[in-house]
Design a protein around this motif. Structure first.
Motif, PDB file in Angstrom:
ATOM      1  N   ASP A  29      23.002 -29.579  41.871  1.00 13.64           N
ATOM      2  CA  ASP A  29      22.600 -29.467  43.565  1.00 13.64           C
ATOM      3  C   ASP A  29      21.356 -29.590  43.859  1.00 13.64           C
ATOM      4  N   PRO A  30      20.619 -30.493  44.439  1.00 14.53           N
ATOM      5  CA  PRO A  30      19.297 -30.865  44.422  1.00 14.53           C
ATOM      6  C   PRO A  30      18.514 -29.591  45.345  1.00 14.53           C
ATOM      7  N   GLU A  31      19.498 -28.985  46.049  1.00 13.13           N
ATOM      8  CA  GLU A  31      18.931 -27.818  46.978  1.00 13.13           C
ATOM      9  C   GLU A  31      18.672 -26.377  46.033  1.00 13.13           C
ATOM     10  N   VAL A  32      19.043 -26.612  44.577  1.00 16.43           N
ATOM     11  CA  VAL A  32      19.237 -25.357  43.798  1.00 16.43           C
ATOM     12  C   VAL A  32      18.392 -25.478  42.411  1.00 16.43           C
ATOM     13  N   ARG A  33      17.743 -24.514  42.247  1.00  9.19           N
ATOM     14  CA  ARG A  33      16.797 -24.524  41.021  1.00  9.19           C
ATOM     15  C   ARG A  33      17.478 -23.463  40.013  1.00  9.19           C
ATOM     16  N   MET A  34      17.536 -23.801  38.862  1.00  6.55           N
ATOM     17  CA  MET A  34      17.841 -22.744  37.663  1.00  6.55           C
ATOM     18  C   MET A  34      16.672 -22.572  36.867  1.00  6.55           C
ATOM     19  N   ILE A  35      16.003 -21.396  36.942  1.00  2.00           N
ATOM     20  CA  ILE A  35      14.985 -21.119  36.178  1.00  2.00           C
ATOM     21  C   ILE A  35      15.688 -20.458  34.946  1.00  2.00           C
ATOM     22  N   ARG A  36      15.349 -21.090  33.770  1.00  2.00           N
ATOM     23  CA  ARG A  36      15.866 -20.724  32.560  1.00  2.00           C
ATOM     24  C   ARG A  36      14.768 -20.128  31.563  1.00  2.00           C
ATOM     25  N   ALA A  37      15.312 -19.274  30.701  1.00  2.00           N
ATOM     26  CA  ALA A  37      14.196 -18.522  29.603  1.00  2.00           C
ATOM     27  C   ALA A  37      15.225 -18.406  28.329  1.00  2.00           C
ATOM     28  N   ARG A  38      14.383 -18.128  27.514  1.00  2.00           N
ATOM     29  CA  ARG A  38      15.097 -17.650  26.055  1.00  2.00           C
ATOM     30  C   ARG A  38      14.937 -16.117  25.799  1.00  2.00           C
ATOM     31  N   CYS A  39      14.025 -15.424  26.777  1.00  2.00           N
ATOM     32  CA  CYS A  39      13.930 -14.088  26.556  1.00  2.00           C
ATOM     33  C   CYS A  39      13.784 -13.649  28.100  1.00  2.00           C
ATOM     34  N   GLU A  40      14.757 -12.799  28.184  1.00  2.00           N
ATOM     35  CA  GLU A  40      15.191 -12.065  29.396  1.00  2.00           C
ATOM     36  C   GLU A  40      13.973 -11.561  29.954  1.00  2.00           C
ATOM     37  N   SER A  41      13.042 -10.932  29.337  1.00  2.41           N
ATOM     38  CA  SER A  41      11.794 -10.217  29.580  1.00  2.41           C
ATOM     39  C   SER A  41      10.917 -11.007  30.356  1.00  2.41           C
ATOM     40  N   HIS A  42      10.944 -12.530  30.122  1.00  2.00           N
ATOM     41  CA  HIS A  42      10.004 -13.295  30.916  1.00  2.00           C
ATOM     42  C   HIS A  42      10.406 -13.597  32.127  1.00  2.00           C
ATOM     43  N   LEU A  43      12.042 -13.525  32.421  1.00  2.00           N
ATOM     44  CA  LEU A  43      12.374 -13.778  33.645  1.00  2.00           C
ATOM     45  C   LEU A  43      12.310 -12.415  34.442  1.00  2.00           C
ATOM     46  N   ALA A  44      12.364 -11.385  33.894  1.00  2.00           N
ATOM     47  CA  ALA A  44      12.191 -10.019  34.417  1.00  2.00           C
ATOM     48  C   ALA A  44      10.649  -9.887  35.138  1.00  2.00           C
ATOM     49  N   ALA A  45       9.721 -10.492  34.366  1.00  2.00           N
ATOM     50  CA  ALA A  45       8.262 -10.388  34.584  1.00  2.00           C
ATOM     51  C   ALA A  45       8.204 -11.080  35.791  1.00  2.00           C
ATOM     52  N   LEU A  46       8.701 -12.180  35.879  1.00  2.00           N
ATOM     53  CA  LEU A  46       8.711 -13.046  37.170  1.00  2.00           C
ATOM     54  C   LEU A  46       9.150 -12.225  38.376  1.00  2.00           C
ATOM     55  N   GLN A  47      10.164 -11.535  38.167  1.00  2.00           N
ATOM     56  CA  GLN A  47      10.742 -10.843  39.352  1.00  2.00           C
ATOM     57  C   GLN A  47       9.944  -9.705  39.603  1.00  2.00           C
ATOM     58  N   THR A  48       9.299  -8.982  38.617  1.00  2.00           N
ATOM     59  CA  THR A  48       8.451  -7.895  39.046  1.00  2.00           C
ATOM     60  C   THR A  48       7.380  -8.472  39.714  1.00  2.00           C
ATOM     61  N   ASN A  49       6.603  -9.626  39.194  1.00  2.00           N
ATOM     62  CA  ASN A  49       5.468  -9.727  40.004  1.00  2.00           C
ATOM     63  C   ASN A  49       5.609 -10.703  41.085  1.00  2.00           C
ATOM     64  N   PHE A  50       6.649 -11.026  41.437  1.00  2.00           N
ATOM     65  CA  PHE A  50       6.903 -11.896  42.549  1.00  2.00           C
ATOM     66  C   PHE A  50       8.295 -11.314  43.183  1.00  2.00           C
ATOM     67  N   ALA A  51       8.382  -9.893  43.501  1.00  3.40           N
ATOM     68  CA  ALA A  51       9.564  -9.304  43.856  1.00  3.40           C
ATOM     69  C   ALA A  51       9.954  -9.824  45.239  1.00  3.40           C
ATOM     70  N   GLU A  52       9.030 -10.110  46.213  1.00  3.04           N
ATOM     71  CA  GLU A  52       9.253 -10.649  47.415  1.00  3.04           C
ATOM     72  C   GLU A  52      10.172 -11.993  47.654  1.00  3.04           C
ATOM     73  N   LEU A  53      10.138 -12.672  46.332  1.00  2.00           N
ATOM     74  CA  LEU A  53      10.669 -13.897  46.240  1.00  2.00           C
ATOM     75  C   LEU A  53      11.870 -13.733  45.496  1.00  2.00           C
ATOM     76  N   LEU A  54      12.061 -13.238  44.353  1.00  6.31           N
ATOM     77  CA  LEU A  54      12.971 -13.007  43.259  1.00  6.31           C
ATOM     78  C   LEU A  54      13.494 -11.703  42.970  1.00  6.31           C
ATOM     79  N   GLY A  55      13.129 -10.654  43.755  1.00 10.51           N
ATOM     80  CA  GLY A  55      13.498  -9.324  43.506  1.00 10.51           C
ATOM     81  C   GLY A  55      15.098  -9.168  43.654  1.00 10.51           C
ATOM     82  N   GLY A  56      15.875  -9.827  44.561  1.00 11.33           N
ATOM     83  CA  GLY A  56      17.117  -9.946  44.675  1.00 11.33           C
ATOM     84  C   GLY A  56      17.933 -10.623  43.914  1.00 11.33           C
ATOM     85  N   ILE A  57      17.395 -11.663  43.355  1.00  9.44           N
ATOM     86  CA  ILE A  57      17.848 -12.480  42.319  1.00  9.44           C
ATOM     87  C   ILE A  57      18.669 -11.992  41.012  1.00  9.44           C
ATOM     88  N   GLU A  58      19.812 -12.142  40.626  1.00  4.81           N
ATOM     89  CA  GLU A  58      20.334 -11.718  39.502  1.00  4.81           C
ATOM     90  C   GLU A  58      19.896 -12.466  38.301  1.00  4.81           C
TER      91      GLU A  58
END
Length: 127
Positions: free
Chosen positions: A27-56
């Motif tokens: 779906d060209p309207e959707v992006r999948m941000i993938r990581a090998r380490c869950e902690s890397h995605l968690a760091a994005l969520q923490t530091n950009f909570a206003e954008l990613l805080g509610g994303i599972e």
């Protein structure tokens, strides 16, 4: 696209909003941000909570990138703007280490990529 940031390493592709959608269905309207380490995605969520805080963060065993977040393309574009605005360092590897000094594997990865890049791009390996 691959992204090496101070928060971690990511592979970003068009995604699908449907769980279990078949390979190649994007779906060209959707992006999948993938990581090998869950902690890397968690760091994005923490530091950009206003954008990613509610994303599972979804776990999917048996894949190259076991952890992923699915976001609207506009959210990912906003994240990229924020990552660029977040640049406040003079040395990337040092900034990544300072961000998470416990993540020794990522810090070693960055050094190895740097060394390979120097060898290959400056043709020191003879290739």
């Amino acid at each position: 696209m691959w992204l090496a940031t101070r928060y971690g390493f990511f592979s970003v592709v068009c995604g699908s909003q449907q769980a279990g959608a078949g390979r190649g269905q994007v779906d060209p309207e959707v992006r999948m941000i993938r990581a090998r380490c869950e902690s890397h995605l968690a760091a994005l969520q923490t530091n950009f909570a206003e954008l990613l805080g509610g994303i599972e963060i979804v776990s999917q065993a048996g894949t190259d990138y076991a952890f992923r977040m699915i976001v609207p393309a506009v959210t990912f574009a906003a994240l990229m703007q924020r990552l660029v605005a977040d640049l406040d360092y003079g040395n990337f590897k040092n900034a990544a280490h300072a961000q998470n000094p416990q993540d020794k594997r990522y810090n070693q990865f960055l050094h190895e990529v740097w060394h390979v890049g120097v060898d290959r791009l400056q043709n020191k390996s003879g290739r």
